[in-house]
Design an enzyme around this catalytic site. Structure first.
Site, short mmCIF file in Angstrom:
data_model
loop_
_atom_site.label_atom_id
_atom_site.label_comp_id
_atom_site.label_asym_id
_atom_site.label_seq_id
_atom_site.Cartn_x
_atom_site.Cartn_y
_atom_site.Cartn_z
N CYS A 296 91.31 64.80 48.05
CA CYS A 296 92.53 64.32 48.70
C CYS A 296 92.17 63.23 49.71
O CYS A 296 92.85 62.21 49.81
CB CYS A 296 93.21 65.44 49.48
SG CYS A 296 93.96 66.75 48.52
N CYS B 203 92.63 69.71 43.83
CA CYS B 203 93.28 70.90 44.39
C CYS B 203 94.73 71.05 43.92
O CYS B 203 95.23 72.16 43.85
CB CYS B 203 93.17 70.92 45.89
SG CYS B 203 94.10 69.65 46.76
N CYS C 46 72.44 54.64 53.83
CA CYS C 46 71.58 54.30 54.96
C CYS C 46 70.47 53.33 54.57
O CYS C 46 69.99 52.56 55.40
CB CYS C 46 70.97 55.56 55.54
SG CYS C 46 72.22 56.70 56.14
#
Ligand SMILES: [Zn+2]
Length: 252
Positions: free
Chosen positions: A175, A247, A188
């Protein structure tokens, strides 16, 4: 409830006197199993703090070897460890620090093929990866296994973390990320990272995990954002996306 030995009572004396922990909480930690995905900048401090606190069973998963460029922030490793597998060295350090706990080192990647096996018996997952795709995989696998997880990420001088409960009552990581293209995930290696920044995120994640295991509940529904250079923090409220492919689609 697990019994605590005399040496455990002595070891955990300073945290046992906290009302938030107490004997019962310490016994809960002892009975808990946490999966830490990644043994790098987030995973090393998180694992050390969880082991120190007495989480009884810790599973580490990572397939990477220690490089010299890891040492500025992955303080569990030394120069002599360069070239060795991270999980194996980290597991040894954790066992040396706390012989009361069980540490399981898995030289693997967390993905569709390994997830089911790695999640067995686990209470909560701590994401210490440095990849968007890995976090999407963790989100999907823990949702299917009805497990909570805590994400964390740090790059440059910024960090972020969030917790997701088993039911994803305030939405899931899918979401949050929406249509994000995982190929856009710059890490990184490209953008740089300052050691204490990733340490701050890892300790916030560790604290969320310890709180959860102690029964204090998960602080869900918001993404915490930290600008570690200025010290400013922000909270971004999470919301369920109606068209979420994870979900919404799978719980409908
Ligand atoms: Zn969702």
């Amino acid at each position: 409830m697990a019994e605590l030995s005399d040496s455990e009572l002595a070891r955990y004396a300073r945290q046992l006197i906290l009302p938030e922990v107490d004997l019962e909480g310490q016994a809960r930690l002892k009975q808990s199993r946490v999966l830490i995905v990644g043994a790098g900048g987030l995973g090393t401090p998180a694992a050390q703090y969880l082991a120190g606190a007495g989480v009884g069973s810790i599973c580490l998963v990572d397939d990477d070897r220690i490089a010299l460029s890891n040492l500025p922030r992955q303080l569990a490793y030394t120069e002599d460890d360069v070239g060795q597998f991270k999980v194996e060295v980290l597991a040894r350090r954790l066992r040396d620090a706390n012989r009361e706990i069980v540490v399981d080192a898995q030289r693997a990647r967390f993905n569709d093929e390994t997830a089911l096996r790695l999640l067995e018996g686990v209470d909560i997952v701590l994401d210490a990866t440095d990849s968007l795709q890995a976090r999407l995989d963790i989100d999907q696998a823990t949702f299917a296994a009805k497990l909570p997880w805590v994400m964390g990420a740090a790059v440059g001088t910024s960090g972020q973390w969030a917790a997701f409960d088993a039911q994803r009552r305030e939405g899931c990581y899918h979401c949050l990320m929406g249509e994000s293209d995982s190929s856009q995930n710059r890490g990184c290696a490209e953008l740089g990272i300052l050691g204490p920044v990733v340490g701050l995120v890892a300790l916030q994640q560790s604290l969320l995990v310890i709180r959860y295991l102690l029964g204090a509940g998960l602080q869900i529904g918001c993404l915490q954002l930290l600008d570690a250079w200025t010290g400013e923090t922000r909270q971004l409220a999470l919301a369920i996306r109606d068209d979420c492919e994870l979900c919404r689609a799978q719980s409908a």
